[in-house]
Design a protein around this motif. Structure first.
Motif, PDB file in Angstrom:
ATOM      1  N   GLY A  56       0.821  -1.200   0.000  1.00  0.00           N
ATOM      2  CA  GLY A  56       0.000   0.000   0.000  1.00  0.00           C
ATOM      3  C   GLY A  56       0.856   1.251   0.000  1.00  0.00           C
ATOM      4  O   GLY A  56       2.046   1.226  -0.331  1.00  0.00           O
ATOM      5  N   ILE A  57       0.245   2.368   0.379  1.00  0.00           N
ATOM      6  CA  ILE A  57       0.950   3.652   0.427  1.00  0.00           C
ATOM      7  C   ILE A  57       1.866   3.675   1.645  1.00  0.00           C
ATOM      8  O   ILE A  57       1.429   3.411   2.769  1.00  0.00           O
ATOM      9  N   LYS A  58       3.145   4.015   1.399  1.00  0.00           N
ATOM     10  CA  LYS A  58       4.088   4.123   2.503  1.00  0.00           C
ATOM     11  C   LYS A  58       4.206   5.589   2.921  1.00  0.00           C
ATOM     12  O   LYS A  58       4.172   6.505   2.088  1.00  0.00           O
ATOM     13  N   LYS A  59       4.373   5.773   4.211  1.00  0.00           N
ATOM     14  CA  LYS A  59       4.577   7.104   4.760  1.00  0.00           C
ATOM     15  C   LYS A  59       6.069   7.304   4.972  1.00  0.00           C
ATOM     16  O   LYS A  59       6.690   6.614   5.792  1.00  0.00           O
ATOM     17  N   VAL A  60       6.648   8.237   4.211  1.00  0.00           N
ATOM     18  CA  VAL A  60       8.078   8.510   4.346  1.00  0.00           C
ATOM     19  C   VAL A  60       8.270  10.006   4.551  1.00  0.00           C
ATOM     20  O   VAL A  60       7.398  10.825   4.216  1.00  0.00           O
ATOM     21  N   ARG A  61       9.430  10.343   5.109  1.00  0.00           N
ATOM     22  CA  ARG A  61       9.824  11.741   5.232  1.00  0.00           C
ATOM     23  C   ARG A  61      11.191  11.904   4.598  1.00  0.00           C
ATOM     24  O   ARG A  61      12.110  11.116   4.858  1.00  0.00           O
ATOM     25  N   VAL A  62      11.326  12.936   3.772  1.00  0.00           N
ATOM     26  CA  VAL A  62      12.587  13.224   3.094  1.00  0.00           C
ATOM     27  C   VAL A  62      13.072  14.571   3.610  1.00  0.00           C
ATOM     28  O   VAL A  62      12.451  15.605   3.351  1.00  0.00           O
ATOM     29  N   ASP A  63      14.157  14.532   4.373  1.00  0.00           N
ATOM     30  CA  ASP A  63      14.670  15.751   5.002  1.00  0.00           C
ATOM     31  C   ASP A  63      13.569  16.466   5.777  1.00  0.00           C
ATOM     32  O   ASP A  63      13.467  17.702   5.771  1.00  0.00           O
ATOM     33  N   GLY A  64      12.726  15.704   6.440  1.00  0.00           N
ATOM     34  CA  GLY A  64      11.657  16.261   7.258  1.00  0.00           C
ATOM     35  C   GLY A  64      10.352  16.509   6.505  1.00  0.00           C
ATOM     36  O   GLY A  64       9.335  16.841   7.128  1.00  0.00           O
ATOM     37  N   LEU A  65      10.324  16.396   5.152  1.00  0.00           N
ATOM     38  CA  LEU A  65       9.104  16.627   4.378  1.00  0.00           C
ATOM     39  C   LEU A  65       8.368  15.311   4.196  1.00  0.00           C
ATOM     40  O   LEU A  65       8.889  14.366   3.601  1.00  0.00           O
TER      41      LEU A  65
END
Length: 278
Positions: A56-65
Motif C-alpha cells: 500500500g501507500i508508505k509514509k516517508v519523510r525526506v529531510d523532514g518533508l
C-alpha cells in the motif's frame, strides 16, 4: 519488508521544502514509517522469499518533508532511517538487475495517474502497490492469492492515453521508492513521454504525364491506274439556240416585212404632206 506506521513529530512544511530545494544534488535523509494505507498480500520472489508483506501507500519523510511513496524494490529490506538517498529518474532505480526501462517507468507513471489518490481505499492502495511490483519484478515476482485488483489496473494500461504522473525515484541503501516530484527536482523527474502515433506524411499523387493523342491519318482516295486518255465526247448543243426549222420561219417573216415596207413607201410622203396642211 514493510513496518507498521508510527506517529512522529514532523518539521514544518516550509522548512522541509527549503531543505529539499537547497540541496537537490546532495544525499537526503529518508525516514520510512511503514504502510499508512494498505493491506497484507502474499507474494513470492525469485530470491527465495515467500510470505505476507504489507502492500500500500508508505509514509516517508525526506529531510523532514512528509510524502506518500510506493516501494519499487521488493527485493530489498526497508531501513527505518538512512541519510544516503538521492533523487534520480525512474529509469535509474532500483539497482540492477531490476532497473526500470523507459517503458516500465512510463507504465508506473501512468498507473499513478490513473489510480492514486491520497484518500484511496486500502484495497486500491494494495492493488496499486502490487501492480507496481509486478512491473518492476516481471517474472521474478509473483502474487499468490488475492491481488486486490492489480491485474485489472495493469490491463487498463493498454488503453490509457493520458499524461503520466510527474514522478521521481529515491534510491539509497535500503528500499527504493517512487514519489511525486518535490519542488526543485523537476530536472530529474521528467517521465518518459508517451510515444504518440506519428502523423503520416501526406504523399503527393504524381501527376500523370500527358500522352499526346495521335492525329488520325486521312486515308487517301484510291488513285486511278494510269492508262490511255479516252477521246473527248461530242459537245452538247448550247441551250436556247433555235434549230433549223425555227430559223427558216424567222427568215421568211423578215422577207415579208421588207416587201410590205417597199410596197407602202411611195405613199409615205403624201401622208406627211396631208398632216402638215392640217
Amino acid at each position: 519488508m514493510a513496518s507498521i506506521a508510527r506517529p512522529t513529530l514532523a518539521l514544518s512544511v516550509a522548512v522541509a521544502l527549503s531543505l529539499v530545494i537547497t540541496n537537490p544534488a546532495q544525499a537526503h535523509l529518508v525516514e520510512d514509517f511503514g504502510i499508512r494505507n494498505g493491506a497484507p498480500a502474499h507474494i513470492s520472489l525469485s530470491t527465495g522469499f515467500n510470505g505476507f508483506v504489507g502492500a500500500g501507500i508508505k509514509k516517508v519523510r525526506v529531510d523532514g518533508l512528509q510524502m506518500d511513496a510506493f516501494c519499487i524494490d521488493p527485493f530489498t529490506m526497508a531501513l527505518r532511517s538512512s541519510p544516503g538517498y538521492k533523487f534520480v529518474p525512474l529509469t535509474k532505480a532500483p539497482e540492477a538487475p531490476w532497473t526500470l526501462s523507459a517503458s516500465r517507468a512510463t507504465e508506473i507513471s501512468d498507473l499513478w495517474a490513473m489510480f492514486y489518490s491520497p484518500n484511496m481505499t486500502t484495497n486500491k492502495a494494495a492493488g496499486l502497490q502490487l501492480a507496481i511490483w509486478e512491473i518492476v519484478g516481471g517474472d521474478d515476482f509473483t502474487v499468490i492469492g488475492k491481488d486486490y485488483g492489480s491485474g485489472r489496473m495493469l490491463a487498463a494500461l493498454q488503453t490509457y492515453s493520458g499524461l503520466g504522473a510527474n514522478l521521481i525515484a529515491l534510491t539509497g541503501p535500503g528500499q527504493d521508492y517512487v514519489v511525486l516530484t518535490p519542488p526543485g527536482q523537476g530536472d530529474e523527474s521528467t517521465p518518459p513521454p508517451h510515444q504518440s502515433t506519428p502523423t503520416p506524411t501526406p504523399h503527393s499523387t504524381p501527376t500523370p504525364t500527358p500522352h499526346s493523342t495521335p492525329t488520325p491519318t486521312s486515308t487517301p482516295a484510291p488513285t486511278r491506274p494510269p492508262g490511255p486518255t479516252p477521246p473527248p465526247g461530242p459537245t452538247p448543243p448550247p441551250n436556247k439556240v433555235p434549230d433549223s426549222g425555227s430559223t427558216f420561219s424567222l427568215f421568211a417573216s423578215a422577207i415579208l416585212a421588207l416587201l410590205a415596207i417597199n410596197r407602202f413607201r411611195p405613199a409615205l410622203p403624201a401622208l406627211a404632206r396631208v398632216r402638215t396642211r392640217r
